[in-house]
Design an enzyme around this catalytic site. Sequence first.
Site, PDB file in Angstrom:
ATOM      1  N   ARG A  86      -7.820 -16.952   2.282  1.00  0.00           N
ATOM      2  CA  ARG A  86      -7.046 -16.093   2.580  1.00  0.00           C
ATOM      3  C   ARG A  86      -5.439 -16.751   2.518  1.00  0.00           C
ATOM      4  NH1 ARG A  86      -6.000 -16.348   8.048  1.00  0.00           N
ATOM      5  NH2 ARG A  86      -8.111 -16.476   8.620  1.00  0.00           N
ATOM      6  N   LYS A 127      -0.351   0.690  -9.667  1.00  0.00           N
ATOM      7  CA  LYS A 127      -0.124   1.730 -10.633  1.00  0.00           C
ATOM      8  C   LYS A 127       0.359   1.099 -12.082  1.00  0.00           C
ATOM      9  CE  LYS A 127       0.195   4.149  -6.828  1.00  0.00           C
ATOM     10  NZ  LYS A 127      -0.708   4.801  -6.424  1.00  0.00           N
ATOM     11  N   TYR A 141       7.420   7.803  -1.219  1.00  0.00           N
ATOM     12  CA  TYR A 141       6.162   8.111  -1.275  1.00  0.00           C
ATOM     13  C   TYR A 141       5.573   8.320  -0.010  1.00  0.00           C
ATOM     14  CZ  TYR A 141       1.062   6.920  -1.112  1.00  0.00           C
ATOM     15  OH  TYR A 141      -0.247   7.179  -0.842  1.00  0.00           O
ATOM     16  N   ASP A 155      11.357  -0.553  -3.925  1.00  0.00           N
ATOM     17  CA  ASP A 155      10.104  -0.257  -4.294  1.00  0.00           C
ATOM     18  C   ASP A 155      10.432   0.032  -5.736  1.00  0.00           C
ATOM     19  OD1 ASP A 155       7.816   0.971  -5.151  1.00  0.00           O
ATOM     20  OD2 ASP A 155       7.404   1.698  -3.263  1.00  0.00           O
TER      21      ASP A 155
HETATM   22  C1  LIG Z   1       6.168   4.250  -5.021  1.00  0.00           C
HETATM   23  C2  LIG Z   1       4.944   3.909  -4.326  1.00  0.00           C
HETATM   24  N1  LIG Z   1       5.135   2.828  -3.239  1.00  0.00           N
HETATM   25  C3  LIG Z   1       3.990   2.404  -2.831  1.00  0.00           C
HETATM   26  C4  LIG Z   1       2.641   3.162  -2.992  1.00  0.00           C
HETATM   27  C5  LIG Z   1       1.369   2.618  -2.070  1.00  0.00           C
HETATM   28  O1  LIG Z   1       0.727   1.784  -2.745  1.00  0.00           O
HETATM   29  P1  LIG Z   1      -1.010   1.758  -2.652  1.00  0.00           P
HETATM   30  O2  LIG Z   1      -1.538   3.099  -3.001  1.00  0.00           O
HETATM   31  O3  LIG Z   1      -1.370   0.763  -3.700  1.00  0.00           O
HETATM   32  O4  LIG Z   1      -1.166   1.490  -1.474  1.00  0.00           O
HETATM   33  C6  LIG Z   1       2.761   4.275  -3.784  1.00  0.00           C
HETATM   34  C7  LIG Z   1       1.437   4.890  -3.991  1.00  0.00           C
HETATM   35  O5  LIG Z   1       1.250   5.865  -4.454  1.00  0.00           O
HETATM   36  C8  LIG Z   1       3.836   4.692  -4.555  1.00  0.00           C
HETATM   37  O6  LIG Z   1       3.801   5.655  -5.291  1.00  0.00           O
END
Ligand SMILES: Cc1ncc(COP(=O)(O)O)c(C=O)c1O
Length: 361
Positions: free
Chosen positions: A46, A193, A98, A168
């Site tokens: 961890r 992604k 998101y 992000d």
């Molecule tokens: C722009 C963006 N940020 C964060 C996330 C969240 O990531 P995760 O699905 O890996 O938890 C996503 C998921 O689609 C996303 O598109």
Amino acid sequence: MKFDSLCVHGAKKDADGLGSVAVPIYQTATFSRSAVGQGSGYDYSRLQNPTREQLELRIAALDGGSDAMAFSSGMAAAQLLLELFSPGDHIVISDDLYGGTHRLFGAVSKKNGLEFSEIGAAEELTAALRPNTKAVIVETPTNPMMKIFDIAAIASVTKPRGILLVVDNTFLTPYFQRPLELGADVVLYSGTKYLAGHNDTLAGFLVTGTQELSDKLRYLFKTVGSCLAPFDSFLVLRGLKTLHLRLARQDESAKKAAAFLGTHPSVAKVLYPGVGGMISFYVKNEETARRTLERLKLILFAESLGGTESLITYPMTQTHADVAPEARAKLGINAELLRLSVGVEDADDIIADLDAALSLR
Ligand SMILES: Cc1ncc(COP(=O)(O)O)c(C=O)c1O
């Protein structure tokens, strides 16, 4: 080392001293010691695991950061970030986020006493600031409306005031955009992604620009324990080796697909930020949207993005289903909006699939 070489080799540390070309999977929860004060430098997975460490070093190098932390998902990374704040703190966020991030802020963090307000553009930031504003969190380009927030312009407001700027960067990755160089303090990723890139694992990252911030976050990270497992770290490391190749191809194909969609009679409007592999587009009515989703063959109707397989998403019922209908309507997320993640298939095949599905033939 240049970016493409960093994707393949990372910071180049022979993790096991055996010359292993691929980073081995250290599938162990704990590490033994020969005596008090003696040991390999690893105690418990961890806290740190050699496979995850190599991945974190590589992500930090790609983003030009001082440190990176690998999480079990993008949402786990976002959640940990919020542990930096206390009840009564105010955070400014971009309005088009998101859906899961929106849910985290709106439904979970609000009850913990954090206050949020939304901005639709960088120019709205100064007016949104309050004496208790501690952070600004933006996605750019935004998901799914592809709005661009000018990171450097936002940093010119946050930096002098000591407000944390979090970007992000899931959609563009460090291949196209390096937020720390533009003045951001923390970069957030869904590593699920483009970074992992093969639609086969979840992952998330926080990348920091300073040691001080990294120390604070690492303390929380080891305490909360939302770290990426060794095997999943291996998968992301393997994916990263082709990040530059995949993104170059996805960008090239997306430009072709966006141009094609712009000429198609069933398409009302294309939202393409001019770079990257993501395209949102409006078709002329709901029936066309539903029919298109049913008829596509090569492009898979699935949530997520950024992988080798082209995926199409219906934000209204999938990624943004939990966003309030009024908020969706205000942003333009409606029954006619589709979001396409262009994969690494042949661009002609992607376009032919879109054409066949969209056309009334
Ligand atoms: C722009 C963006 N940020 C964060 C996330 C969240 O990531 P995760 O699905 O890996 O938890 C996503 C998921 O689609 C996303 O598109």
